[in-house]
Write an enzyme that holds these catalytic residues in place. Structure first.
Site, PDB file in Angstrom:
ATOM      1  N   ASP A  67      25.391  21.551   6.234  1.00  0.00           N
ATOM      2  CA  ASP A  67      24.317  20.618   6.408  1.00  0.00           C
ATOM      3  C   ASP A  67      24.715  19.616   7.185  1.00  0.00           C
ATOM      4  OD1 ASP A  67      25.238  18.807   4.077  1.00  0.00           O
ATOM      5  OD2 ASP A  67      23.663  17.875   5.231  1.00  0.00           O
ATOM      6  N   GLY A 124      24.149  10.402  -4.665  1.00  0.00           N
ATOM      7  CA  GLY A 124      25.427   9.565  -4.700  1.00  0.00           C
ATOM      8  C   GLY A 124      26.108   9.122  -3.505  1.00  0.00           C
ATOM      9  N   ASP A 163      20.750  17.203  -2.247  1.00  0.00           N
ATOM     10  CA  ASP A 163      21.647  16.410  -2.558  1.00  0.00           C
ATOM     11  C   ASP A 163      21.298  15.638  -3.884  1.00  0.00           C
ATOM     12  OD1 ASP A 163      24.244  14.371  -0.953  1.00  0.00           O
ATOM     13  OD2 ASP A 163      24.368  15.588  -2.803  1.00  0.00           O
TER      14      ASP A 163
END
Ligand SMILES: CNc1nc2cc3c(=O)[nH]c(N)nc3c(CCO)c2[nH]1
Length: 382
Positions: free
Chosen positions: A276, A105, A102
């Site tokens: 996920d 953010g 990822d």
């Protein structure tokens, strides 16, 4: 499977093949430099370069084809350059299969202190030692490149729900501008892909504009962000139904941070390919087991004298070879083996659910299998 040290020229190109559909459910394969991912797929979360409490080979043995890592955590500890110096994240954690990272953010907004978002990017103070850092779309991809992840995510801004429309619009438009910068900055080694992230909160018009903007830029895959942030399940499902059809059918669709087995079943039914969630691993460390008949809280005293395993029919040793009485004892005493066994049970259950859904779609029996799974959950653990 490609050797983990395959030279870039030998690595296969990043790709996605759709093998079958059953209604809006899809069965496919994502091809990456470090191997193939059978979809629908669940990615166990390995935030700090480890799926907590499990050996990589145990994770692999449950059927997981891909893990998730986090730019935010790994840039703080041990540092992206240090991981690169050790040969990259695959080598560092001894996981020679696909990894998705990822962009950071979301984790900045949920973990860091003193965050400041500007057009350029986000500055923040580490939740670990208060040190100051900056993440821009470009730096996030530089970090993900240093980690060597096979699927890299654009830097985006995810707003918590409920939010007012202006706030959702502002964050969606910023994320789109960051998507364009990410595409320009992405040096896609062969077999590595870049995913754009659809934002827009629970507003279908904003979601449509975000999806169209991302498709215009062109990505190897598309994620639905901004969900599993406190909204009711039916809102999440409505947003998926409005967004998935606006994404190219020949690219993977990834629903970020989702979710419970029920969320995943509903997401697969609506055309999502990848998921996920920290739930199976985190719940395992808190004494909670996921089984085909629903959740079992091993802290509960009712298990103290129960000689039965969690699921005698499971192919996961942790669900088959120990009694509930023993698991209860380990959980109550806080023994490490309790967290290890229940994490193994949960990750194996999530993977067995995905395997069952993949076969159901291949054989055109998705609706029937979905109904049976839901009936087993409703029956509950007896
Ligand atoms: C648990 N719920 C959740 N919602 C998410 C939403 C987002 C999102 O909108 N953007 C990015 N980059 N990551 C996200 C993540 C982390 C994925 O594990 C999320 N996780």
């Amino acid at each position: 499977l490609t050797r983990p040290d395959a030279a870039p020229s030998e690595a296969p190109a990043f790709g996605f093949a759709l093998h079958a559909t059953d209604g809006t459910a899809r069965r496919g394969t994502v091809t990456t430099a470090h191997g193939e991912i059978r979809t629908p797929a669940f990615m166990p979360v390995g935030t700090l370069g480890t799926v907590k409490c499990l050996y990589p080979e145990q994770v692999r043995a449950t059927g997981a084809d891909i893990l998730l890592g986090n730019t935010y955590h790994l840039m703080l500890r041990p540092g992206a350059e240090r991981v690169a110096g050790q040969g990259g994240l695959h080598r560092f954690m001894n996981w020679p299969h696909p990894i998705l990272t990822d962009s950071g953010g979301f984790q900045v907004m949920s973990l860091a202190k003193l965050r400041k978002i500007t057009e350029k990017g986000v500055t923040f103070q580490s939740h670990v030692d208060g040190s100051r850092h900056e993440l821009t779309p470009e730096r996030s991809l530089e970090i993900q490149g240093l980690l060597g992840s096979d699927i890299q995510m654009q830097l985006d801004e995810c707003v918590a729900l409920p939010a007012d429309r202006r706030e959702m619009e502002r964050a969606m438009e910023l994320s789109l501008r960051w998507a364009a910068r990410s595409k320009a900055a992405f040096f896609g080694r062969r077999g590595h892909g870049l995913f754009g992230i659809v934002q827009g909160g629970d507003d279908e018009e904003l979601r449509a504009r975000s999806a169209a903007g991302l498709v215009e830029i062109g990505f190897d895959g598309y994620a639905l962000g901004g969900l599993a942030v406190g909204e009711p399940q039916e809102v999440m499902f409505r947003v998926i139904e409005a967004t998935a059809p606006a994404l190219p059918a020949d690219r993977p669709r990834y629903l970020m941070g989702v979710g419970t087995p029920q969320d995943i079943l509903g997401g697969v039914a609506r055309g999502i390919d990848m998921f996920d969630c920290v739930m199976p691993t985190r719940a395992g460390r808190h004494g909670l087991a996921y089984t085909r008949y629903g959740k079992v809280n091993l802290r509960n005293a009712r298990h103290a004298d129960d000689p039965r395993p969690l699921d005698a029919a499971s192919d996961c040793p942790a669900a088959r070879d120990w009694s509930r009485a023993y698991l209860h004892h380990l959980v109550r005493t806080g023994e490490a083996l309790g967290a290890m066994l229940l994490t193994h049970v949960n990750v194996a259950y999530y993977q067995s659910l995905m395997a069952e859904l993949r076969v159901a779609i291949e054989t055109g029996r998705f609706a029937e299998v979905k109904a049976q799974i839901e009936a087993d959950w409703a029956r509950g653990d007896i």
